[in-house]
Design a protein around this motif. Structure first.
Motif, PDB file in Angstrom:
ATOM      1  N   ALA A   1       0.846  -1.198   0.000  1.00  0.00           N
ATOM      2  CA  ALA A   1       0.000   0.000   0.000  1.00  0.00           C
ATOM      3  C   ALA A   1       0.886   1.254   0.000  1.00  0.00           C
ATOM      4  CB  ALA A   1      -0.991   0.010   1.159  1.00  0.00           C
TER       5      ALA A   1
ATOM      6  N   GLY B   1      -0.007  -6.675   0.185  1.00  0.00           N
ATOM      7  CA  GLY B   1      -0.928  -5.881  -0.640  1.00  0.00           C
ATOM      8  C   GLY B   1      -0.146  -5.082  -1.655  1.00  0.00           C
ATOM      9  N   LEU B   2       0.307  -5.757  -2.693  1.00  0.00           N
ATOM     10  CA  LEU B   2       1.155  -5.108  -3.707  1.00  0.00           C
ATOM     11  C   LEU B   2       0.481  -5.103  -5.077  1.00  0.00           C
ATOM     12  CD1 LEU B   2       4.523  -6.813  -2.694  1.00  0.00           C
ATOM     13  CD2 LEU B   2       3.897  -4.423  -2.274  1.00  0.00           C
ATOM     14  N   GLY B   3      -0.782  -5.538  -5.129  1.00  0.00           N
ATOM     15  CA  GLY B   3      -1.479  -5.625  -6.419  1.00  0.00           C
ATOM     16  C   GLY B   3      -1.060  -6.876  -7.175  1.00  0.00           C
ATOM     17  N   ALA B   4      -1.946  -7.316  -8.053  1.00  0.00           N
ATOM     18  CA  ALA B   4      -1.686  -8.532  -8.833  1.00  0.00           C
ATOM     19  C   ALA B   4      -1.212  -8.160 -10.238  1.00  0.00           C
ATOM     20  CB  ALA B   4      -2.964  -9.356  -8.941  1.00  0.00           C
TER      21      ALA B   4
ATOM     22  N   LYS C   1       1.916  -8.629  -9.206  1.00  0.00           N
ATOM     23  CA  LYS C   1       3.202  -8.373  -8.549  1.00  0.00           C
ATOM     24  C   LYS C   1       3.345  -9.130  -7.233  1.00  0.00           C
ATOM     25  CE  LYS C   1       4.711  -4.163  -8.857  1.00  0.00           C
ATOM     26  NZ  LYS C   1       4.936  -2.722  -8.619  1.00  0.00           N
TER      27      LYS C   1
ATOM     28  N   ASP D   1      -5.492  -1.205   2.232  1.00  0.00           N
ATOM     29  CA  ASP D   1      -6.254   0.045   1.996  1.00  0.00           C
ATOM     30  C   ASP D   1      -7.616  -0.015   2.688  1.00  0.00           C
ATOM     31  OD1 ASP D   1      -4.632   1.546  -0.207  1.00  0.00           O
ATOM     32  OD2 ASP D   1      -4.726  -0.524  -0.869  1.00  0.00           O
TER      33      ASP D   1
ATOM     34  N   ARG E   1     -15.914  -1.751  -7.383  1.00  0.00           N
ATOM     35  CA  ARG E   1     -14.468  -1.503  -7.522  1.00  0.00           C
ATOM     36  C   ARG E   1     -14.192  -0.692  -8.773  1.00  0.00           C
ATOM     37  NH1 ARG E   1      -9.610  -5.377  -6.762  1.00  0.00           N
ATOM     38  NH2 ARG E   1      -8.690  -3.326  -6.730  1.00  0.00           N
TER      39      ARG E   1
ATOM     40  N   ARG F   1      -8.252   3.418 -13.790  1.00  0.00           N
ATOM     41  CA  ARG F   1      -7.352   2.269 -13.759  1.00  0.00           C
ATOM     42  C   ARG F   1      -8.065   0.990 -14.199  1.00  0.00           C
ATOM     43  NH1 ARG F   1      -4.852  -1.412  -9.771  1.00  0.00           N
ATOM     44  NH2 ARG F   1      -6.532  -1.003  -8.321  1.00  0.00           N
TER      45      ARG F   1
ATOM     46  N   ARG G   1      -9.204  -2.585 -17.967  1.00  0.00           N
ATOM     47  CA  ARG G   1      -8.896  -3.953 -17.537  1.00  0.00           C
ATOM     48  C   ARG G   1     -10.162  -4.811 -17.507  1.00  0.00           C
ATOM     49  NH1 ARG G   1      -6.852  -5.234 -11.483  1.00  0.00           N
ATOM     50  NH2 ARG G   1      -5.148  -3.841 -12.030  1.00  0.00           N
TER      51      ARG G   1
HETATM   52  N1  UDP Z   1       0.810  -1.503  -4.480  1.00  0.00           N
HETATM   53  C1  UDP Z   1       2.005  -1.389  -3.813  1.00  0.00           C
HETATM   54  N2  UDP Z   1       3.159  -1.409  -4.529  1.00  0.00           N
HETATM   55  C2  UDP Z   1       3.157  -1.563  -5.874  1.00  0.00           C
HETATM   56  C3  UDP Z   1       1.925  -1.705  -6.550  1.00  0.00           C
HETATM   57  C4  UDP Z   1       0.759  -1.664  -5.809  1.00  0.00           C
HETATM   58  O1  UDP Z   1       2.039  -1.283  -2.588  1.00  0.00           O
HETATM   59  O2  UDP Z   1       4.251  -1.590  -6.451  1.00  0.00           O
HETATM   60  C5  UDP Z   1      -0.448  -1.507  -3.693  1.00  0.00           C
HETATM   61  C6  UDP Z   1      -1.356  -0.327  -3.940  1.00  0.00           C
HETATM   62  O3  UDP Z   1      -0.914   0.814  -3.209  1.00  0.00           O
HETATM   63  C7  UDP Z   1      -2.669  -0.875  -3.403  1.00  0.00           C
HETATM   64  C8  UDP Z   1      -2.578  -2.342  -3.791  1.00  0.00           C
HETATM   65  O4  UDP Z   1      -1.227  -2.611  -4.063  1.00  0.00           O
HETATM   66  O5  UDP Z   1      -2.678  -0.792  -1.995  1.00  0.00           O
HETATM   67  C9  UDP Z   1      -3.397  -2.605  -5.047  1.00  0.00           C
HETATM   68  O6  UDP Z   1      -4.237  -3.645  -4.805  1.00  0.00           O
HETATM   69  P1  UDP Z   1      -5.403  -3.965  -5.835  1.00  0.00           P
HETATM   70  O7  UDP Z   1      -5.952  -5.275  -5.482  1.00  0.00           O
HETATM   71  O8  UDP Z   1      -6.321  -2.794  -5.970  1.00  0.00           O
HETATM   72  O9  UDP Z   1      -4.590  -4.067  -7.167  1.00  0.00           O
HETATM   73  P2  UDP Z   1      -4.866  -4.949  -8.378  1.00  0.00           P
HETATM   74  O10 UDP Z   1      -4.443  -6.307  -7.988  1.00  0.00           O
HETATM   75  O11 UDP Z   1      -6.363  -4.855  -8.624  1.00  0.00           O
HETATM   76  O12 UDP Z   1      -4.060  -4.308  -9.449  1.00  0.00           O
END
Ligand code: UDP
Length: 267
Positions: free
Chosen positions: A127, A183-186, A188, A213, A236, A243, A247
């Motif tokens: 996050a 919690g880094l997003g998918a 990643k 978040d 969402r 964003r 997608r």
């Molecule tokens: N995030 C992060 N570092 C990164 C990329 C994303 O911390 O390099 C965090 C971003 O701040 C948010 C979360 O990853 O808290 C995104 O989660 P979400 O499930 O919305 O992402 P998605 O998987 O849908 O792309």
């Protein structure tokens, strides 16, 4: 700081069903069963970092062409259907999953199960800067059984920076969490945990997207009535259209074909 969780006498059910669906092998589990399993891993002494992934439609689309994500999925200890569309499609193709097990519900429910006598040691990874700290404050207020042992928001591009990776591994090693909330997003988060699983001294890592978040109050979950209609994805999308619209449009175009191929065995 609270003491480490006592290993408890709980039989881990390791003979539940798994089904091959949409490019993943998904565990056929209800939320209550998942909680039992994850809590048992969190309570047992550390042996390796198990990790949990939670596929939604977007993951299934990525899995069709991302070999690296498939490998991360393959080595996961639990693969849980995050979204209603995946559960609904599983029924359409005759491999029914019992219910959604969203990561964003799993984390607070795990915290509900902790108590000051049996604390759960949690590290929040991911996050935006400051969000993890806000989440930690809210968690400490709401769950006295949860011990937040670490919070870290890695800078953008951290995954390509050896020094940053080592720093995260070190922070986790120093704190030895029962649960690492990632919690880094998918994709990643799944790729990063997979690449570093042998170095991570956390008992369980949960790859759970925007959960930090939500815990911080930075983003809001869809209201329950919308979730019960299977429309959390709509909430969402509308909350972050720039964003997500592109997608979701791609996913809406691609997912029916994935379901069709699954149903009729076309590869
Ligand atoms: N995030 C992060 N570092 C990164 C990329 C994303 O911390 O390099 C965090 C971003 O701040 C948010 C979360 O990853 O808290 C995104 O989660 P979400 O499930 O919305 O992402 P998605 O998987 O849908 O792309």
């Amino acid at each position: 700081m609270a003491t480490i969780l006592e290993p408890e006498v709980r039989t881990v059910c390791n003979d539940w069903l798994r089904v091959d669906l949409f490019g993943a092998t998904i565990d056929v589990l209800r939320m209550s069963e998942t909680l039992e399993i994850v809590l048992a891993w969190a309570a047992a002494p550390f042996d390796r970092c198990r990790y949990v992934v939670t596929p939604n439609v977007d993951h299934t689309v990525l899995l069709q062409h991302r070999q690296d994500l498939r490998a991360a999925y393959h080595d996961a200890s639990l693969v849980l259907a995050d979204g209603w569309p995946v559960v609904a499609a599983s029924r359409l193709v005759g491999k029914p999953l019992p219910e959604r097990v969203p990561g964003s519900d799993l984390v607070p429910l795990l915290m509900n199960a902790a108590s000051p006598e049996r604390p759960l040691r949690v590290f929040l990874l991911g996050a935006a800067p400051g969000v993890g700290e806000r989440a930690a404050r809210n968690i400490r207020r709401q769950w006295t059984g949860v011990d937040i042992v670490g919070v870290y928001s890695p800078p953008l591009g951290f995954e390509k920076d050896e020094g940053e990776n080592n720093k995260i591994i070190y922070l986790v090693e120093q704190t030895e969490p029962d649960v690492l909330v990632v919690g880094l997003g998918a994709p990643k988060q799944e790729l990063w945990v997979h690449a570093n699983r042998d170095r991570l001294k956390a008992k369980v890592a949960l790859c759970v997207g925007a959960t930090i978040d939500f815990l911080a109050g930075e983003k809001t979950r869809a209201p329950r009535w919308l979730q019960s209609m299977g429309l959390e994805w709509l909430h969402r999308m509308l909350s972050d259209p720039r964003r997500l619209v592109k997608r979701y449009a791609r996913d809406a175009w691609t997912f029916p074909g994935i379901v069709w191929r699954e149903k009729f065995g076309v590869r």
